[in-house]
Scaffold this active site. Structure first.
Site, PDB file in Angstrom:
ATOM      1  CE  LYS A  80      -4.287   1.613   2.079  1.00  0.00           C
ATOM      2  NZ  LYS A  80      -5.263   1.437   3.174  1.00  0.00           N
ATOM      3  CD  GLU A 135     -19.241  -3.927   8.583  1.00  0.00           C
ATOM      4  OE1 GLU A 135     -18.447  -3.047   8.214  1.00  0.00           O
ATOM      5  OE2 GLU A 135     -19.371  -5.034   7.990  1.00  0.00           O
ATOM      6  NE  ARG A 148     -21.354  -4.894   4.703  1.00  0.00           N
ATOM      7  CZ  ARG A 148     -20.050  -5.119   4.558  1.00  0.00           C
ATOM      8  NH1 ARG A 148     -19.196  -4.244   5.010  1.00  0.00           N
ATOM      9  NH2 ARG A 148     -19.616  -6.219   3.999  1.00  0.00           N
TER      10      ARG A 148
END
Length: 642
Positions: A292, A381, A409
Site C-alpha cells: 500500500k 459488522e 449490514r
C-alpha cells in the site's frame, strides 16, 4: 482545478490512452513506464484534490495488467470496496475529468455503473465482489457467452462474511470466475484475525506456488494436460501443497484453484500470468502481494495515515492542514474516543468493539490504554454486533462503534441477537447523516428509520460534543437495553467540550426556547443551524420555540403533546431520510393526538445523495440555514405576531 504542479508534468504514454483499447497497443516492455506515469499523475492530482491515495498507489500494476489482458468492458471487472479503482477510472476515459473526483457533479470516488460502462457493479461497502462477479460468471455460462469475469478483492475485505459465502458457492455452479486477491497485509488499519495469519503463511512459502505454476505452464505447452482435466490436476496440486507446506491450502478447500502468491508490482510478469490463466476453466484465485502506497516513500512508511491524507506537497510529503488563529471544535469521533477512555477508567466492565475502523472512529485511544478490553474484529459488522451481545450476556458493557452506513449490514443481528435478548449494548454510529465526498454509498441516511422499527431499541443523537459525552455516560451506566447514539462526521460546534460527565434523563427532549407561533423540532447537530434560524425569526418579531428532541425513539410524548396543544405550526428537522425518520414519528403522534396545526418535515429526500461537500449536500437537500429559514417562513406566513 489542480495547480501548476499538474500542468508541468508530462505523460508521453498516458496522454495517448483514452480507453483500454489504446492501452493494448503498447508493448509489454512499455508498461512499467506507463505505471510510473500513472503514479506521478495521481500524486500530482490527489495532492490538490484529496482522495484515497495509498490503496491506489498499490494497485497500479495489477489494474494496468487487467485492462491490458482482458477485453474490457466486454469482459467484466468487479471491484470490492472500490477505493482502489482510481487507476481503473484513469484508464477508462475519465482521466481528463479526474480533477473533479469526489466533487459535486464530478467523478465519484468509487465505481458507479451510471458513470461508465466499465464500472460493472457499484462498490463502496466491502466483501460483495465475489458474489456479484460469480453471478455475472454464472449468467455468462447460462447464456453460453465467452465472457470473462474478474473479482478484485483486498485481503481486508476478504475477512467479511459475505466473501466466504461467495467462495463457498463458487464451485457449486459452472463458471469461469477469476478472483484476484490483492494482499497488502493492510486494509485501512492493520488487518487482524486468522485469515490474515494464513495469508502471511502463504507469502512465506513461495516454493510450492512457484513450482506449481511453472509445472502447469510446462504441462500445458507439452499438451499433456487440458482444461477439462482441471479438477484432477487441482487434487494433485493439493497433495503437493500439503506435502511441501505441511498444511492444506485455504482456497483449495473451497475447490477453487489457487495460484500465487506473486509480485503484484511486476507488471510484465502479471500480464504473462493473466494471459496464461485468462481462459482457464472453473473458478480460480490469483494471489498477488502488493505494498500500500507503493512508489511514494511517505505512503509506504505510514500507510494508515496516507490511506486518505487530504492535501499534501507531493515533493516533500508534508500534509497541508487548514489552520486557524482561533481554537476550533474537535471532531465528534475524537470526543467519542477520549470519552470512551474516561468511561473505561470508571468501570472495568467497559469494552470496545469496532469492525476494522479504529483510526477512523478514534477507538485507538481506548486500544492504546486498554488493549485487552479493545476488539477490532475486522470487516465483519454482523459478527461485531453479535460478538458485542455475547459479551453483554456475560456482564460486560460493550461500546460498539460502527459507521452508520455499515451498520445496515448487521440489521438482522440487531434484531435477533441484540434487541430480542434485550442486550445492553451501546452502539455509537459514526458518520451519521451526510458524509461529504465519499458520496452515496457512505451517507449515513437510513439509521434513524431502520433502528426505529426495532422493538426495545433506543435511538438518540447529541446536539453537540458536550451532550455526546453525557449520552455516552448515561447509556453505559444509567440506561438498559440496546441504545444507538448517532453523530456526524467531522467537527461540531463547541470548543470547550471537555465538561464533567453528567446523567441525562432517558427519552427526554430539551426545550431550548419557548414560543407560541412556531415550534422548531430538531434532532442532533442540525439543531445548531436550526438555532440560528430561530434567532433570525425572533429578531423579525416571530414567537418561535426550539426543541432539541435528543431522542428519535422513544419520543418525549409529554413534551410534544404540550406543543400540539399550544403551537399551530411545527417544523421537524433531521439529517436522515424523511421516510420513516423522526419526522414520520412526530406526524404519527400528532395524528393520534388529533393535532389541527400544520407540520413540515425537513430531511433527506427519497434518493441517493451524490458526492460533494457537506455544505453542497445540505443545500441540495434543503437542510442549510437558508432553506430551513425559508421553510419556517412558509409555515409562519407573512404576518408578524403582535
Amino acid at each position: 482545478m489542480p495547480d501548476s504542479t499538474t500542468q508541468e508534468q508530462t505523460y508521453p504514454l498516458l496522454d495517448g490512452i483514452e480507453t483500454p483499447h489504446d492501452l493494448r497497443r503498447l508493448r509489454p516492455d512499455q508498461l512499467p513506464e506507463l505505471c510510473a506515469e500513472i503514479r506521478r499523475f495521481m500524486l500530482s492530482t490527489l495532492s490538490v484534490i484529496p482522495g484515497h491515495l495509498g490503496a491506489n498507489l498499490g494497485a497500479v500494476e495489477i489494474t494496468v495488467a487487467m485492462h491490458y489482458v482482458f477485453d474490457t468492458p466486454e469482459d467484466r471487472i468487479v471491484w470490492d470496496v472500490g477505493h482502489q479503482a482510481y487507476v481503473h477510472k484513469i484508464l477508462t476515459g475519465r482521466r481528463r475529468d479526474f480533477h473533479t473526483l469526489r466533487t459535486w457533479g464530478g467523478l465519484a470516488g468509487f465505481p458507479i455503473p451510471s458513470e461508465s460502462e466499465y464500472d460493472t457493479f457499484a462498490a463502496g461497502h466491502a466483501s460483495n465482489s465475489i458474489s456479484a462477479a460469480l453471478g455475472m460468471a454464472v449468467a455468462a455460462a447460462l447464456k453460453d457467452e465467452n465472457r470473462r469475469v474478474v473479482a478484485f478483492i483486498g485481503d481486508g475485505a476478504m475477512s467479511g462474511g459475505m466473501a466466504f459465502e461467495g467462495l463457498n458457492n463458487a464451485s457449486s455452479y459452472p463458471n469461469n470466475l477469476l478472483i484476484i486477491l490483492n494482499d497488502n497485509n493492510m486494509s485501512i488499519d492493520k488487518n487482524v484475525g486468522g485469515l490474515n495469519r494464513h495469508m502471511v503463511n502463504l507469502l512465506t512459502n513461495p516454493t510450492y506456488n512457484s513450482m506449481r505454476y511453472d509445472m502447469y505452464r510446462m504441462l500445458r505447452k507439452l499438451n499433456i494436460v487440458h482444461e477439462d482435466q482441471h479438477k484432477d490436476l487441482q487434487r494433485f496440486n493439493n497433495r503437493i501443497k500439503a506435502l511441501l507446506s505441511g498444511q492444506t491450502n485455504f482456497f483449495d478447500s473451497f475447490s477453487i484453484r489457487y495460484l500465487g502468491p506473486t509480485d503484484g508490482h511486476d507488471v510484465v510478469h502479471l500480464v504473462q500470468i493473466l494471459q496464461d490463466i485468462r481462459d482457464m476453466k472453473g473458478p480460480r484465485l490469483l494471489h498477488i502481494s502488493t505494498m500500500k502506497g507503493k512508489g511514494y516513500a511517505p505512503a509506504e512508511k505510514e500507510p494508515t495515515i496516507w490511506h486518505a491524507p487530504g492535501k499534501f506537497d507531493p515533493k516533500t510529503g508534508e500534509r497541508i492542514s487548514s489552520t486557524s488563529a482561533t481554537p476550533q471544535p474537535p471532531k465528534f469521533q475524537d470526543v467519542f474516543g477520549e470519552t470512551l477512555v474516561e468511561l473505561a477508567d470508571m468501570d472495568e466492565r467497559i469494552v470496545s468493539v469496532t469492525p476494522a475502523m479504529p483510526t477512523g472512529c478514534s477507538m485507538t485511544y481506548m486500544m492504546e490504554k486498554y488493549p485487552k478490553r479493545s476488539f477490532d474484529v475486522g470487516i465483519a459488522e454482523e459478527h461485531a454486533v453479535t460478538f458485542s451481545s455475547g459479551m453483554a450476556a456475560e456482564g460486560f458493557i460493550p461500546v460498539c462503534n460502527i459507521y452508520s452506513t455499515f451498520m445496515q449490514r448487521a440489521y438482522d443481528q440487531l434484531i435477533h441477537d441484540v434487541a430480542l435478548t434485550e442486550s445492553h449494548v451501546v452502539f455509537c454510529l459514526d458518520r451519521a447523516g451526510l458524509v461529504g465526498e465519499d458520496g452515496a454509498t457512505h451517507q449515513g441516511a437510513f439509521d434513524i428509520a431502520y433502528l426505529r422499527t426495532i422493538p426495545g431499541m433506543a435511538v438518540c443523537s447529541p446536539y453537540d460534543e458536550i451532550q455526546l459525552r453525557h449520552l455516552m455516560h448515561s447509556a453505559c451506566f444509567d440506561w438498559s437495553g440496546p441504545i444507538a447514539i448517532r453523530y456526524p462526521r467531522g467537527a461540531g460546534s463547541v470548543v470547550d467540550w471537555k465538561q464533567p460527565l453528567e446523567h441525562y434523563p432517558f427519552a427526554k427532549a430539551r426545550v431550548l426556547r419557548e414560543g407560541s407561533s412556531l415550534a422548531v423540532l430538531s434532532l442532533g447537530p442540525i439543531g445548531v443551524s436550526a438555532a440560528k434560524v430561530v434567532e433570525r425569526l425572533q429578531a423579525e418579531g416571530h414567537s418561535v420555540a426550539h426543541v432539541d428532541l435528543v431522542f428519535a425513539k422513544p419520543l418525549h410524548e409529554e413534551c410534544l403533546r404540550k406543543l400540539f396543544a399550544s403551537v399551530p405550526n411545527l417544523l421537524v428537522i433531521e439529517e436522515g431520510c424523511l421516510s420513516g425518520g423522526v419526522g414520520s414519528a412526530v406526524l404519527q403522534l400528532a395524528m393520534e393526538a388529533s393535532y389541527k396545526g400544520r407540520i413540515k418535515t425537513l430531511g433527506l429526500p427519497d434518493e441517493f445523495i451524490s458526492h460533494g461537500t457537506p455544505a453542497e449536500q445540505k443545500r441540495y437537500c434543503g437542510l442549510d440555514e437558508d432553506s430551513i429559514y425559508d421553510a419556517a417562513k412558509a409555515l409562519l406566513g407573512t404576518t408578524i405576531e403582535g
